[in-house]
Motif scaffolding. Structure first.
Motif, PDB file in Angstrom:
ATOM      1  N   SER A 157       0.801  -1.219   0.000  1.00 48.81           N
ATOM      2  CA  SER A 157       0.000   0.000   0.000  1.00 48.81           C
ATOM      3  C   SER A 157       0.841   1.280   0.000  1.00 48.81           C
ATOM      4  O   SER A 157       0.315   2.358  -0.309  1.00 48.81           O
ATOM      5  N   VAL A 158       2.126   1.169   0.320  1.00 45.71           N
ATOM      6  CA  VAL A 158       2.967   2.370   0.397  1.00 45.71           C
ATOM      7  C   VAL A 158       4.148   2.315  -0.565  1.00 45.71           C
ATOM      8  O   VAL A 158       4.890   3.301  -0.686  1.00 45.71           O
ATOM      9  N   LYS A 159       4.324   1.201  -1.224  1.00 39.20           N
ATOM     10  CA  LYS A 159       5.469   1.033  -2.117  1.00 39.20           C
ATOM     11  C   LYS A 159       5.473   2.122  -3.186  1.00 39.20           C
ATOM     12  O   LYS A 159       4.458   2.394  -3.814  1.00 39.20           O
ATOM     13  N   GLY A 160       6.619   2.758  -3.351  1.00 40.00           N
ATOM     14  CA  GLY A 160       6.750   3.823  -4.332  1.00 40.00           C
ATOM     15  C   GLY A 160       6.436   5.209  -3.791  1.00 40.00           C
ATOM     16  O   GLY A 160       6.743   6.220  -4.433  1.00 40.00           O
ATOM     17  N   PRO A 182      -5.772  10.114   2.035  1.00 39.07           N
ATOM     18  CA  PRO A 182      -6.594  10.003   3.251  1.00 39.07           C
ATOM     19  C   PRO A 182      -6.509   8.608   3.886  1.00 39.07           C
ATOM     20  O   PRO A 182      -6.569   8.493   5.110  1.00 39.07           O
ATOM     21  N   ASP A 183      -6.340   7.582   3.079  1.00 43.95           N
ATOM     22  CA  ASP A 183      -6.209   6.220   3.607  1.00 43.95           C
ATOM     23  C   ASP A 183      -4.936   6.011   4.417  1.00 43.95           C
ATOM     24  O   ASP A 183      -4.811   5.001   5.110  1.00 43.95           O
ATOM     25  N   ASP A 184      -3.996   6.944   4.334  1.00 43.79           N
ATOM     26  CA  ASP A 184      -2.776   6.842   5.128  1.00 43.79           C
ATOM     27  C   ASP A 184      -2.977   7.356   6.550  1.00 43.79           C
ATOM     28  O   ASP A 184      -2.067   7.263   7.380  1.00 43.79           O
ATOM     29  N   LEU A 196       0.524  10.473  15.437  1.00 42.54           N
ATOM     30  CA  LEU A 196      -0.685  10.496  14.617  1.00 42.54           C
ATOM     31  C   LEU A 196      -0.467  11.284  13.331  1.00 42.54           C
ATOM     32  O   LEU A 196      -0.006  12.432  13.358  1.00 42.54           O
ATOM     33  N   VAL A 197      -0.821  10.655  12.239  1.00 38.61           N
ATOM     34  CA  VAL A 197      -0.817  11.305  10.932  1.00 38.61           C
ATOM     35  C   VAL A 197      -2.246  11.361  10.419  1.00 38.61           C
ATOM     36  O   VAL A 197      -2.916  10.325  10.338  1.00 38.61           O
TER      37      VAL A 197
END
Length: 122
Positions: free
Chosen positions: A62-65, A87-89, A117-118
């Motif tokens: 989900s975060v690659k790249g 927003p999903d992060d 928190l992010v």
């Protein structure tokens, strides 16, 4: 042993943010360090990690790249550079260390930071 995670905040979609994980009581480069995140109502998710000594990095799909993990041995601090945030992060982000390896199983990590928190707004 203490891991102090910091750098979270409120950003807009598309923005960047860098989280830090300052270690004390251990030499960070001698441990495998990973980042996890947990969104409200969801299980803790493996974001990625960096291996001890060599510093090879691994990332969740989900975060690659978009995300990059690094460390500064002189500062005994690890980093999570997050670009193109979505927003999903949105989640509480945790750093953790283990001698097992860069693994996705949170149970393998004996030491954890307190979380930062992010929040990513759309």
């Amino acid at each position: 042993v203490q891991l102090q995670a910091s750098g979270g905040g409120l950003v807009q979609a598309g923005d960047s943010l860098r989280l830090s994980c300052a270690a004390s009581g251990l030499t960070l480069s001698n441990w495998h360090m990973s980042w996890f995140r947990q969104a409200p109502g969801k299980e803790r998710e493996f974001v990625g990690g960096i291996s001890r000594i060599v510093g090879r990095t691994y990332y969740g799909d989900s975060v690659k790249g978009r995300f990059t993990i690094s460390r500064d041995s002189a500062k005994n601090t690890g980093y999570l550079q997050m670009n193109s945030l979505k927003p999903d992060d949105t989640a509480v982000y945790y750093c953790a260390v283990t001698m097992t390896g860069v693994v996705a199983a949170a149970i393998e990590y004996p030491y954890w930071g307190q979380g930062t928190l992010v929040t990513v707004s759309s």
